[in-house]
Design a protein around this motif. Structure first.
Motif, PDB file in Angstrom:
ATOM      1  N   SER A  11      63.403 -12.764  15.340  1.00  0.00           N
ATOM      2  CA  SER A  11      63.562 -12.600  16.786  1.00  0.00           C
ATOM      3  C   SER A  11      62.805 -11.390  17.330  1.00  0.00           C
ATOM      4  CB  SER A  11      65.056 -12.453  17.114  1.00  0.00           C
ATOM      5  OG  SER A  11      65.625 -11.467  16.264  1.00  0.00           O
ATOM      6  N   GLY A  12      62.164 -10.599  16.460  1.00  0.00           N
ATOM      7  CA  GLY A  12      61.422  -9.420  16.920  1.00  0.00           C
ATOM      8  C   GLY A  12      60.060  -9.806  17.485  1.00  0.00           C
ATOM      9  N   PHE A  13      59.350  -8.810  18.010  1.00  0.00           N
ATOM     10  CA  PHE A  13      58.032  -9.039  18.637  1.00  0.00           C
ATOM     11  C   PHE A  13      57.062  -9.645  17.611  1.00  0.00           C
ATOM     12  CE2 PHE A  13      54.031  -6.707  20.289  1.00  0.00           C
ATOM     13  CZ  PHE A  13      53.721  -7.724  21.181  1.00  0.00           C
ATOM     14  N   VAL A  14      56.930  -9.009  16.461  1.00  0.00           N
ATOM     15  CA  VAL A  14      56.012  -9.501  15.420  1.00  0.00           C
ATOM     16  C   VAL A  14      56.568 -10.771  14.779  1.00  0.00           C
ATOM     17  CG1 VAL A  14      55.037  -8.967  13.136  1.00  0.00           C
ATOM     18  CG2 VAL A  14      54.970  -7.240  14.960  1.00  0.00           C
ATOM     19  N   ARG A  34      70.008 -11.198  13.212  1.00  0.00           N
ATOM     20  CA  ARG A  34      71.298 -10.571  12.878  1.00  0.00           C
ATOM     21  C   ARG A  34      72.461 -11.408  13.366  1.00  0.00           C
ATOM     22  NH1 ARG A  34      70.455  -4.198  13.861  1.00  0.00           N
ATOM     23  NH2 ARG A  34      68.663  -4.904  15.076  1.00  0.00           N
ATOM     24  N   LYS A  41      68.531 -13.056  22.140  1.00  0.00           N
ATOM     25  CA  LYS A  41      67.604 -12.817  21.037  1.00  0.00           C
ATOM     26  C   LYS A  41      67.078 -14.107  20.412  1.00  0.00           C
ATOM     27  CE  LYS A  41      69.068  -8.175  19.678  1.00  0.00           C
ATOM     28  NZ  LYS A  41      69.472  -7.313  18.581  1.00  0.00           N
ATOM     29  N   ASP A  62      71.489  -9.449   7.470  1.00  0.00           N
ATOM     30  CA  ASP A  62      71.399  -8.045   7.877  1.00  0.00           C
ATOM     31  C   ASP A  62      70.742  -7.242   6.767  1.00  0.00           C
ATOM     32  OD1 ASP A  62      72.029  -5.248   8.429  1.00  0.00           O
ATOM     33  OD2 ASP A  62      73.321  -6.050   9.989  1.00  0.00           O
ATOM     34  N   LEU A  63      69.777  -6.410   7.151  1.00  0.00           N
ATOM     35  CA  LEU A  63      69.034  -5.608   6.161  1.00  0.00           C
ATOM     36  C   LEU A  63      69.958  -4.747   5.310  1.00  0.00           C
ATOM     37  CD1 LEU A  63      66.055  -4.374   8.417  1.00  0.00           C
ATOM     38  CD2 LEU A  63      65.941  -6.075   6.581  1.00  0.00           C
ATOM     39  N   THR A  82      59.286  -9.233   7.960  1.00  0.00           N
ATOM     40  CA  THR A  82      58.856  -8.396   9.097  1.00  0.00           C
ATOM     41  C   THR A  82      59.969  -7.460   9.569  1.00  0.00           C
ATOM     42  OG1 THR A  82      59.556  -9.706  11.054  1.00  0.00           O
ATOM     43  CG2 THR A  82      57.558 -10.444   9.913  1.00  0.00           C
ATOM     44  N   SER A 126      54.004  -4.018   6.739  1.00  0.00           N
ATOM     45  CA  SER A 126      54.091  -2.561   6.675  1.00  0.00           C
ATOM     46  C   SER A 126      53.494  -2.034   7.976  1.00  0.00           C
ATOM     47  CB  SER A 126      53.379  -2.035   5.425  1.00  0.00           C
ATOM     48  OG  SER A 126      53.508  -0.645   5.344  1.00  0.00           O
ATOM     49  N   TYR A 160      59.959   7.447  11.302  1.00  0.00           N
ATOM     50  CA  TYR A 160      59.521   6.040  11.336  1.00  0.00           C
ATOM     51  C   TYR A 160      58.372   5.852  10.345  1.00  0.00           C
ATOM     52  CZ  TYR A 160      57.145   1.754  12.513  1.00  0.00           C
ATOM     53  OH  TYR A 160      56.520   0.514  12.408  1.00  0.00           O
ATOM     54  N   LYS A 164      58.224   3.484   6.765  1.00  0.00           N
ATOM     55  CA  LYS A 164      57.254   2.438   6.417  1.00  0.00           C
ATOM     56  C   LYS A 164      56.582   2.718   5.068  1.00  0.00           C
ATOM     57  CE  LYS A 164      56.854  -0.657   8.557  1.00  0.00           C
ATOM     58  NZ  LYS A 164      57.765  -1.845   8.519  1.00  0.00           N
ATOM     59  N   SER A 188      47.956  -1.742  13.148  1.00  0.00           N
ATOM     60  CA  SER A 188      48.012  -0.551  14.004  1.00  0.00           C
ATOM     61  C   SER A 188      48.971  -0.884  15.161  1.00  0.00           C
ATOM     62  CB  SER A 188      46.605  -0.163  14.474  1.00  0.00           C
ATOM     63  OG  SER A 188      46.003  -1.230  15.173  1.00  0.00           O
ATOM     64  N   VAL A 190      50.685  -2.681  17.968  1.00  0.00           N
ATOM     65  CA  VAL A 190      50.562  -4.101  18.316  1.00  0.00           C
ATOM     66  C   VAL A 190      50.891  -4.318  19.794  1.00  0.00           C
ATOM     67  CG1 VAL A 190      51.215  -6.451  17.698  1.00  0.00           C
ATOM     68  CG2 VAL A 190      51.347  -4.650  15.954  1.00  0.00           C
ATOM     69  N   ARG A 198      63.069 -10.313  25.641  1.00  0.00           N
ATOM     70  CA  ARG A 198      63.646  -9.042  25.176  1.00  0.00           C
ATOM     71  C   ARG A 198      62.779  -7.872  25.602  1.00  0.00           C
ATOM     72  NH1 ARG A 198      65.202  -9.210  18.895  1.00  0.00           N
ATOM     73  NH2 ARG A 198      65.610  -7.029  19.320  1.00  0.00           N
ATOM     74  N   SER A 203      56.686  -1.692  21.390  1.00  0.00           N
ATOM     75  CA  SER A 203      55.411  -2.132  21.995  1.00  0.00           C
ATOM     76  C   SER A 203      55.628  -2.562  23.444  1.00  0.00           C
ATOM     77  CB  SER A 203      54.849  -3.326  21.215  1.00  0.00           C
ATOM     78  OG  SER A 203      54.534  -2.962  19.907  1.00  0.00           O
TER      79      SER A 203
END
Ligand SMILES: NC(=O)c1ccc[n+]([C@@H]2O[C@H](COP(=O)([O-])OP(=O)(O)OC[C@H]3O[C@@H](n4cnc5c(N)ncnc54)[C@H](OP(=O)(O)O)[C@@H]3O)[C@@H](O)[C@H]2O)c1
Length: 322
Positions: A11-14, A34, A41, A62-63, A82, A126, A160, A164, A188, A190, A198, A203
């Protein structure tokens, strides 16, 4: 046979872009989120699943929960990891960034280790943050390449970036230990068209502030289009010879003045920050991704204009009239 892929952080940008490109190619895509009941989301993912040829499944994971990814990864052919928090400011760098990045990578790759009978390849998102050492780019005239590692960031200084580096190192160690094929994408900054409404991705937050003529300080000079990042992930999984890290970026720095010019031309009725006019310099050797993954990159002007167009159309950004 249709391939099955899992995309963590779907559900994230990437993650959304990777899900979209896989569905376009007819994959069965297991997107982990999640909470499947968080409509804000997941609504755009469901819409992609309805509109595109592939088949979409949503899985909760969940991570920070051990074993959380086992069911979603079981039986898949490709794993795209991701999910990882990307925030510039946090209360506690260890808790809010490093733990989810590192423990999450361990959890996802432990699930891979239990499914080695089907998993052909793992692609990890990454970052250039795991490569670059200085906010200003190389100081000695050298360009960054896949050979470079950020060895300076720490949990107290640039957490951050540290999250990574630490997560990528864990991934390489686990690939060696368990013997699975890993490719790593190091994007780099994005930017580019958004699909979800969302607003919490860094970004989107940064570019929304620019479009609304509030702040031009967030635009990072090394930029890549989201469509190229999605493509690099898919190609890293599909190109048989692909291996190692792929630094995916435009090679030259881009000043915020370039964003101003592109947006002012495309949207003449709106006012944007003037931006700073800094001469472009080469910072990144992107030849590996162009050559080995057969990629061509979107021009940055197109990236800026298409991102603005989608943010405005979705009602996320409200530009200011002259
Ligand atoms: N955007 C960039 O400029 C850029 C550049 C280089 C690398 N990257 C990398 O790209 C990846 C995605 O970033 P993004 O820009 O797409 O940011 P984003 O839109 O904020 O996405 C982050 C994703 O991580 C998930 N996530 C965070 N904490 C989690 C947890 N505890 N358990 C499960 N999932 C969790 C989020 O899930 P929810 O949907 O539930 O919030 C979301 O799907 C990250 O690995 C980031 O480091 C991004």
């Amino acid at each position: 046979m249709a391939f099955i892929a899992v995309v963590t952080g779907g559900s994230g940008f990437v993650g959304t872009e990777v899900v979209k490109q896989l569905l376009e190619k007819g994959y069965t895509v297991r997107a982990t989120v999640r909470s499947t009941s968080n409509k804000q989301k997941v609504a755009h993912l469901t819409a992609l699943g309805d509109a595109l040829p592939g088949k979409l499944e949503l899985h909760e994971a969940d991570l920070l929960k051990e074993g959380s990814f086992d069911a979603a990864v079981k039986g898949v052919h490709f794993v795209f990891h991701t999910a990882s928090p990307f925030f510039r400011t946090v209360e506690d760098g260890q808790r809010d960034l490093v733990d989810p990045a590192v423990k999450g990578t361990k959890n996802v790759l432990s699930a891979v280790a239990k499914s080695l009978d089907t998993v052909k390849r793992v692609v990890l998102t990454s970052s250039f943050a795991a490569v670059v050492k200085s906010r200003k780019g190389p100081t000695n005239g050298k360009t960054y390449s896949e050979e470079d590692w950020n060895v300076e960031s720490s949990v107290d200084d640039e957490p951050y970036r540290y999250s990574k580096v630490a997560a990528e190192r864990v991934a390489w160690d686990m690939a060696k230990e368990h013997g699975f094929h890993l490719c790593v994408i190091n994007p780099s900054f994005v930017l580019g068209p958004v699909i979800s409404s969302r607003t919490d991705a860094t970004s989107i937050d940064v570019f929304k502030a620019f479009i609304e003529n509030r702040d031009d300080s967030g635009i990072i000079p090394w930029i890549i289009d989201i469509r190229d990042i999605g493509r690099a992930h898919v190609r890293a999984a599909e190109v048989p010879t692909a291996q190692g890290r792929f630094l995916v970026s435009n090679p030259m720095t881009v000043s915020s003045k370039v964003a101003n010019k592109a947006l002012s031309k495309a949207f003449p009725n709106y006012t944007f920050p003037p931006g700073k006019d800094e001469p472009p310099k080469v910072v990144i050797d992107n030849s590996k991704v162009l050559k080995e993954l057969g990629m061509q990159l979107h021009p940055v002007e197109e990236t800026f204009v298409d991102m603005a167009r989608t943010l405005i159309a979705l009602g996320i950004a409200k530009p200011v009239k002259e």
